[in-house]
Design an enzyme around this catalytic site. Structure first.
Site, PDB file in Angstrom:
ATOM      1  CG  LEU A   1      58.721  26.514 -26.388  1.00 37.22           C
ATOM      2  CD1 LEU A   1      58.282  25.067 -26.171  1.00 37.22           C
ATOM      3  CD2 LEU A   1      57.757  27.462 -25.687  1.00 37.22           C
ATOM      4  CG  ASP A   2      63.144  30.525 -22.160  1.00 37.08           C
ATOM      5  OD1 ASP A   2      63.427  31.195 -23.158  1.00 37.08           O
ATOM      6  OD2 ASP A   2      62.568  30.985 -21.158  1.00 37.08           O
ATOM      7  CE  LYS A   3      70.326  23.274 -21.940  1.00 36.40           C
ATOM      8  NZ  LYS A   3      71.711  23.454 -21.438  1.00 36.40           N
TER       9      LYS A   3
ATOM     10  NE  ARG B   1      62.850  31.605 -16.952  1.00 34.01           N
ATOM     11  CZ  ARG B   1      64.056  31.367 -17.466  1.00 34.01           C
ATOM     12  NH1 ARG B   1      64.197  31.206 -18.792  1.00 34.01           N
ATOM     13  NH2 ARG B   1      65.109  31.283 -16.686  1.00 34.01           N
TER      14      ARG B   1
END
EC number: 5.4.99.-
Length: 328
Positions: free
Chosen positions: A140-142, A241
């Protein structure tokens, strides 16, 4: 550092019906818990033998031979174990499921060499040092919150990686978008590295990039925003996104894909304040389902939206209650 090596010792007899096939092809069927690339590596290293002898991957077998696997998986000392707080929602001998908060990086990199999920996993589960990437199979992205699964053994990692590849692992995300959608849909557009900005991804020209498919449905409409639930068929970097931005509905707070921060006309002062204070993309991995590597049963988990995300939704709903919705 703790010795976290693991030893694998297994034997299989080659059935006659598999005779006249290549050694590596037969081994891949008989030792299906491990990836083909790893099987190839073990054959070349002499760790997977035929009747005690080392053969080449392309050598043909006739049937009846005994294949013996004798491997010691050495611990990976590239990363340090560190006491990073992890919200573990499930664990057993094969898998670990984590509910990741915003701001926590999953894997060490140039900008974040320590203090990541991986470092915390090695501290809490030292045996993961003997599993590639400490068992991490997807990221998962930060600043994306929510559920991610970690493999606790090499067998489980191969199993989970296969589910990601054949798209049988189910992952659903809540995303708050800028703009009011009329309905749900599917974005089927390939994704590749952005040609000019290397930290970004982008929808690629036809015939290029990796295939990427995102299903989305409307959960709730507000005056100027839409809460959607996205289901991934593929797992490309920044997929949701990129896709939602591509169709004109970028995520609230997205620093890479929402363009210059712009506030809708006529929003209430309360919503303006909350939006300005929300400093990350509004994306949450709220549902995860997979086939358990040990039982072959479908298992699933759900994660509630984090407090900052809920506060954003509350402000948007209060604006609707006060001023009504905008006409579609």
């Amino acid at each position: 550092m703790t010795d976290a090596s693991q030893t694998i010792k297994e034997s299989q007899i080659v059935p006659n019906e598999l005779g006249q096939k290549r050694f590596d092809q037969i081994a891949a069927q008989l030792f299906a818990d491990y990836s083909r690339s790893r099987i190839q590596q073990w054959i070349k290293e002499g760790r997977l033998t035929v009747n005690g002898k080392t053969l080449k991957p392309r050598d043909k077998l006739i049937g009846g031979e005994t294949l013996t696997l004798d491997v010691t998986l050495e611990s990976d000392e590239r990363w340090e174990a560190e006491p990073v707080e992890l919200n573990v929602v499930y664990e057993d001998e094969q898998i670990i499921v984590i509910d990741k908060p915003a701001g926590l990086v999953v894997h060490p990199g140039a900008g974040t060499p320590s203090g990541t999920v991986l470092n915390g996993l090695l501290y809490r589960y030292p045996e993961l040092a003997a599993v590639p990437r400490a068992g991490i199979v997807h990221r998962l992205d930060k600043d994306t919150t929510g559920l991610m699964v970690v493999a606790r053994t090499l067998t489980a990692q191969t199993h989970l990686a296969g589910q990601l590849q054949d798209r049988s692992m189910g992952r659903e995300y809540y995303a708050l978008c800028m703009g009011v959608m009329t309905g749900g849909g599917v974005v089927n557009e390939p994704i590749d590295r952005h040609p000019k900005h290397r930290t970004k991804m982008a929808v690629a020209p036809t015939g290029m990039g990796k295939d990427a498919i995102t299903h989305y449905r409307v959960e709730q409409r507000f005056r100027n925003h839409t809460l959607v639930r996205c289901k991934l068929e593929t797992g490309r970097t920044h997929q949701i996104r990129v896709h939602l931005s591509h169709i004109g509905y970028p995520l609230v707070g997205d620093p890479l894909y929402a363009g210059r921060s712009r506030l809708p006309k006529g929003i209430s002062p309360e919503v303006m304040t909350v939006l300005k204070a929300f400093k990350r993309q509004a994306l949450h991995a709220g549902y995860l389902e997979l086939i358990h590597p040990a039982t072959d049963e479908m298992v699933s988990w759900e994660s509630d939206l984090p407090e900052d995300f809920l506060g954003l939704l509350d402000a948007l709903q209060e604006e609707v209650d006060t001023y009504g919705t905008n006409e579609l």
